[in-house]
Structure formats: C-alpha cells, structure tokens
Design an enzyme around this catalytic site. Sequence first.
Site, PDB file in Angstrom:
ATOM      1  N   LYS A 149      -4.941  -9.684  -6.131  1.00 19.34           N
ATOM      2  CA  LYS A 149      -6.195  -9.819  -5.377  1.00 19.34           C
ATOM      3  C   LYS A 149      -7.254  -8.850  -5.895  1.00 19.34           C
ATOM      4  O   LYS A 149      -6.925  -7.715  -6.237  1.00 19.34           O
ATOM      5  CB  LYS A 149      -5.866  -9.498  -3.917  1.00 19.34           C
TER       6      LYS A 149
ATOM      7  N   LYS B  77       0.820  -1.220   0.000  1.00 21.08           N
ATOM      8  CA  LYS B  77       0.000   0.000   0.000  1.00 21.08           C
ATOM      9  C   LYS B  77       0.850   1.266   0.000  1.00 21.08           C
ATOM     10  O   LYS B  77       0.452   2.274  -0.563  1.00 21.08           O
ATOM     11  CB  LYS B  77      -0.961   0.016   1.189  1.00 21.08           C
TER      12      LYS B  77
ATOM     13  N   LYS C 232     -11.059  -3.262  -3.527  1.00 25.70           N
ATOM     14  CA  LYS C 232     -11.854  -2.031  -3.660  1.00 25.70           C
ATOM     15  C   LYS C 232     -11.011  -0.897  -4.204  1.00 25.70           C
ATOM     16  O   LYS C 232     -11.525   0.036  -4.805  1.00 25.70           O
ATOM     17  CB  LYS C 232     -12.311  -1.522  -2.288  1.00 25.70           C
TER      18      LYS C 232
HETATM   19  P1  TYM Z   1     -10.884  -5.305   3.906  1.00 28.62           P
HETATM   20  O1  TYM Z   1     -11.820  -4.156   4.087  1.00 28.62           O
HETATM   21  O2  TYM Z   1      -9.780  -5.169   2.937  1.00 28.62           O
HETATM   22  O3  TYM Z   1     -11.693  -6.607   3.531  1.00 28.62           O
HETATM   23  C1  TYM Z   1     -12.802  -7.065   4.303  1.00 28.62           C
HETATM   24  C2  TYM Z   1     -12.844  -8.584   4.313  1.00 28.62           C
HETATM   25  O4  TYM Z   1     -12.922  -9.068   2.974  1.00 28.62           O
HETATM   26  C3  TYM Z   1     -11.866  -9.983   2.735  1.00 28.62           C
HETATM   27  N1  TYM Z   1     -11.401  -9.816   1.342  1.00 28.62           N
HETATM   28  C4  TYM Z   1     -11.289 -10.810   0.470  1.00 28.62           C
HETATM   29  N2  TYM Z   1     -11.539 -12.131   0.561  1.00 28.62           N
HETATM   30  C5  TYM Z   1     -11.318 -12.892  -0.548  1.00 28.62           C
HETATM   31  N3  TYM Z   1     -10.876 -12.377  -1.730  1.00 28.62           N
HETATM   32  C6  TYM Z   1     -10.618 -11.057  -1.864  1.00 28.62           C
HETATM   33  N4  TYM Z   1     -10.198 -10.564  -3.032  1.00 28.62           N
HETATM   34  C7  TYM Z   1     -10.825 -10.207  -0.737  1.00 28.62           C
HETATM   35  N5  TYM Z   1     -10.670  -8.871  -0.532  1.00 28.62           N
HETATM   36  C8  TYM Z   1     -11.032  -8.654   0.757  1.00 28.62           C
HETATM   37  C9  TYM Z   1     -10.760  -9.599   3.712  1.00 28.62           C
HETATM   38  O5  TYM Z   1      -9.888 -10.663   3.968  1.00 28.62           O
HETATM   39  C10 TYM Z   1     -11.577  -9.203   4.916  1.00 28.62           C
HETATM   40  O6  TYM Z   1     -11.938 -10.343   5.670  1.00 28.62           O
HETATM   41  N6  TYM Z   1      -7.830  -5.066   7.857  1.00 28.62           N
HETATM   42  C11 TYM Z   1      -9.131  -5.521   7.420  1.00 28.62           C
HETATM   43  C12 TYM Z   1     -10.283  -4.912   8.190  1.00 28.62           C
HETATM   44  C13 TYM Z   1     -10.185  -5.080   9.671  1.00 28.62           C
HETATM   45  C14 TYM Z   1     -10.413  -6.287  10.398  1.00 28.62           C
HETATM   46  C15 TYM Z   1     -10.236  -5.936  11.750  1.00 28.62           C
HETATM   47  C16 TYM Z   1     -10.735  -7.580  10.019  1.00 28.62           C
HETATM   48  C17 TYM Z   1      -9.908  -4.111  10.578  1.00 28.62           C
HETATM   49  N7  TYM Z   1      -9.940  -4.601  11.820  1.00 28.62           N
HETATM   50  C18 TYM Z   1     -10.373  -6.881  12.775  1.00 28.62           C
HETATM   51  C19 TYM Z   1     -10.869  -8.535  11.045  1.00 28.62           C
HETATM   52  C20 TYM Z   1     -10.689  -8.179  12.392  1.00 28.62           C
HETATM   53  C21 TYM Z   1      -9.308  -5.124   5.956  1.00 28.62           C
HETATM   54  O7  TYM Z   1      -8.681  -4.232   5.460  1.00 28.62           O
HETATM   55  O8  TYM Z   1     -10.310  -5.757   5.330  1.00 28.62           O
END
Ligand code: TYM
Length: 332
Positions: free
Chosen positions: A194, A111, A197
């Site tokens: 991957k 990032k 968003k």
């Molecule tokens: P984020 O917002 O990037 O994604 C949210 C959830 O979606 C899953 N995900 C995917 N799974 C499969 N294929 C993909 N291409 C894909 N893109 C996203 C992510 O693995 C996630 O489960 N850091 C985290 C948010 C967060 C969080 C937490 C999660 C903040 N605090 C505490 C769990 C516990 C994030 O950026 O997710």
Amino acid sequence: MGRIFSGVQPSGNLTLGNYLGAIRNWVKLQNDHECIFCVVDMHAITVWQDPEALRRATREVAAGMLASGVDPKKNIIFNQSAVSGHAELGWILNCVSRLGWLNRMTQFKEKAGKHKENASVGLYVYPNLMAADILLYKGTHVPVGDDQKQHLELARDIAQKFNNDFGREVFPLPEPMIFGSATRVMSLRDGTKKMSKSDPSEYSRISMTDDADMIAKKVRKAKTDPHPVPDSVEACGDRPEAKNLMNIFAALSDQELKEVCAEYGGQSFADFKRALTDLAVSKLAPISEEMQRYMDDPAQVDAILKDGAERANAIAAPVLKEVKEVVGFLQP
Ligand code: TYM
C-alpha cells in the site's frame, strides 16, 4: 443517511492514497450529509512522533483537507485530542473489546513488526480508539480506503457488544463506505504494498505537498515492467505496478480503468508516464498551492480547528453522558 465520521492520522505528509482513497470522497459527500472529519493526533502517537513535527503535521493534514475542498462551514473539522470524549469513550470501549478480537488485526501485526513486545500498548488498542471516534458521535457511515475495512468490522462488533451487554440500542452499527476507483493506491516502488505516509522510501509515494518537479521525478522512477501499457483490464492481471499507475490515472481523470486501457494500451510506459505526470500535476498543484497558503497562516487553521472542536464537543457531550449513565457511572 445518518452522520458521517472519518479521520486521518497526522503521522507524515498526506499522500495521494489519502486523497484518492478518502479525502476526495469526503468532498463529494459534504453537500448532502452531516459530516465530521477529524485529524486523529491521538492515533498518531501510538508510534513515536516528535512533538513539533506532530503539531506541524496536524495543521498540515487540516490544511490538506481544506485545500482539497472540505468546507469547514458545511462540515466539522477538528483535531481529536481537543475533544476529551475520545479518550473517555476509548477507555470504556477498551473494556468492551476483546483481546481475541484485537489479536486478529493485521495492521497491528504489520506495524509492530517482529518485536511485538516493544510496540506501545496504544498501538495494540488503536482500533478501540477508532471505534470510540465514530461512536462518540453515533456515526453511521465511515468513508475510508480499503485498508480500514478490518478496523471498521471491529468497530461494529464493539458497538454491537456494548448494546448487547447493556441491553440498550445506544450505538448504531457504523457502515463502511469504500468507493471510487482508488480504494487502494499502491506503492510506486512495489505494486503489492500500500502507498503509505510511513514508508521509509520517499519515492514510494506522491505527497500532497510535492511540487511539479518532484511529482515528475517520482512518476519517472516508478517501478514498471518491460512490457507496453496493457490494453484491457484483464491484461493488467498479474502486472501490479502497471495496474497501479493506470488506476491512479483513472482516478485522477475520473475515468474507468478500462477506458484508460483503451486509450493508452500498447504505448510505451515512458509515454504513459509523461501523460500521468501532466495529469497529476494539473490536479495536485492547485491543491498543494492552497495547502501552502494555509500553512503560511497557521492562525487561520488553528481557528478552524478550534471552532470544529467546539461543535464536535457539543454533539459528543450528550452521547458521553448517556454512555456513562448506561455503564453505571455516578455523574455528580
Ligand atoms: P490513515 O491516516 O492511514 O489514512 C487516512 C485515510 O486514507 C485512506 N488511505 C488510503 N486509501 C487508498 N489507498 C491508500 N494507499 C491509502 N492510504 C490511506 C485510509 O483508508 C483512510 O481512509 N485508522 C485511520 C484513521 C482513523 C479513522 C478513525 C478513520 C482514526 N479514527 C475513525 C475513520 C474513522 C488511519 O490510520 O487512516
């Protein structure tokens, strides 16, 4: 099982990756477990967010969870910044976590890009806040996609170090739950990246707000190779784009990849893409319509988030009090 915690960033439209890798699994867990699901707006601002767009995206992500079937009566759904304990525990954990640990985080490297000096400090300590999110509720299980594995290992290390440093078993070590057939949905433009968003190409992802025409267009334009659909899992081996589309099909139709290979193997990708479009539209259109209904009534979404924040805070407050006591803060 103890308590489940998970989160999604409101940093853009929810993608099919978020749905298949995370939110859909939450729906499966909600009947048998205590679950807390968070729209992590404080994580989103680690990169620039237009304030109005952030407010909208926060409601939209909440709407996406609700429309996917996450029930606000069975679960707690709230936005992170509404419970101040996340920031407070985040700071304490900044002082527990080690620079060397953060330096290993691959997501920061991706990032921050080439010009690391220009990245926000928040982006660097992002995983510490993520650990705080989970540990503030003594969360024991964290259902996420494959990309969050490294952050969760760090959360465990932080929990363990805190317990060791203070000689008290304050925090459980949270377990990742990475399951389902789409733990890593890839970009439609590049099967080695991957689906995200934040990818600059709109055609790299299916968004949960896409209508049927848009889904059809994106699937049609999705990159493939010149060969027919592979007829076995082994034959998907070095064909990442083909494998990704078939995995998406498998996940959306609740089948194994090998079953999709058996059914479509040998056909042209043009035909397979038509079947995938029909399937994706039939599964996603009802969700996007329901999301729109929530977005037309923001007061309803806000009320759900407010109620969730109060319930979350009721769990967080005693944990934070205990942590402050253990750390040695006077609590007059
Ligand atoms: P984020 O917002 O990037 O994604 C949210 C959830 O979606 C899953 N995900 C995917 N799974 C499969 N294929 C993909 N291409 C894909 N893109 C996203 C992510 O693995 C996630 O489960 N850091 C985290 C948010 C967060 C969080 C937490 C999660 C903040 N605090 C505490 C769990 C516990 C994030 O950026 O997710």
